[in-house]
Design an enzyme around this catalytic site. Sequence first.
Site, PDB file in Angstrom:
ATOM      1  N   TYR A 162     -27.373 -29.267 -36.201  1.00 51.46           N
ATOM      2  CA  TYR A 162     -27.007 -29.792 -37.524  1.00 51.46           C
ATOM      3  C   TYR A 162     -26.593 -28.654 -38.459  1.00 51.46           C
ATOM      4  O   TYR A 162     -25.583 -28.747 -39.153  1.00 51.46           O
ATOM      5  CB  TYR A 162     -28.186 -30.573 -38.114  1.00 51.46           C
ATOM      6  CG  TYR A 162     -27.880 -31.233 -39.434  1.00 51.46           C
ATOM      7  CD1 TYR A 162     -27.070 -32.366 -39.488  1.00 51.46           C
ATOM      8  CD2 TYR A 162     -28.389 -30.745 -40.628  1.00 51.46           C
ATOM      9  CE1 TYR A 162     -26.779 -32.987 -40.689  1.00 51.46           C
ATOM     10  CE2 TYR A 162     -28.109 -31.362 -41.838  1.00 51.46           C
ATOM     11  CZ  TYR A 162     -27.306 -32.479 -41.860  1.00 51.46           C
ATOM     12  OH  TYR A 162     -27.019 -33.088 -43.053  1.00 51.46           O
ATOM     13  N   LYS A 197     -22.848 -28.170 -40.187  1.00 55.52           N
ATOM     14  CA  LYS A 197     -22.672 -28.127 -41.643  1.00 55.52           C
ATOM     15  C   LYS A 197     -22.136 -26.778 -42.101  1.00 55.52           C
ATOM     16  O   LYS A 197     -21.249 -26.708 -42.963  1.00 55.52           O
ATOM     17  CB  LYS A 197     -23.987 -28.448 -42.354  1.00 55.52           C
ATOM     18  CG  LYS A 197     -24.409 -29.891 -42.206  1.00 55.52           C
ATOM     19  CD  LYS A 197     -23.369 -30.800 -42.827  1.00 55.52           C
ATOM     20  CE  LYS A 197     -23.706 -32.258 -42.671  1.00 55.52           C
ATOM     21  NZ  LYS A 197     -22.666 -33.122 -43.202  1.00 55.52           N
TER      22      LYS A 197
END
Length: 144
Positions: free
Chosen positions: A35, A39
């Site tokens: 993640y 991002k």
Amino acid sequence: KYCIPHLKKGSNPHILSLSPPLQLNPEWFGAHLAYTMSKFGMSMTVLGQANQLKKHGIAANALWPQTTIATAAVQNIPGSEELIQCSRLPTIMADAAFAILRRDSKICTGNFFLDEAILREEGLTNFDKYAVNTKKSLMIDLFV
């Protein structure tokens, strides 16, 4: 890349990504590697686009929430009922995005804005209208 020719013709062109400020904290990478990388990849793109497109007057900035936002993604987390109650409504992000997109694209580029901070710059001091439940303490979002 297909939008760039059209943005070059714009009177105040902006690219606005929903990505966090870059912070190289090993704890985030260790606990949330995939993640965090996805991002931060978006965040690094903001930096690159800001540099590449500045000569054309095209702004590239990022926006990230100060607190959790009551979205479908959050609602899909098992046991998210309490988290939703400690979140803000998506309208805070819309209002913050609008504030950014009104800024001069030739000057306002390469920034990583937090929704609450940008709205405070606009003069907002009371954020109760964005709370799902004003009786609950807000949950600070990831990467903040």
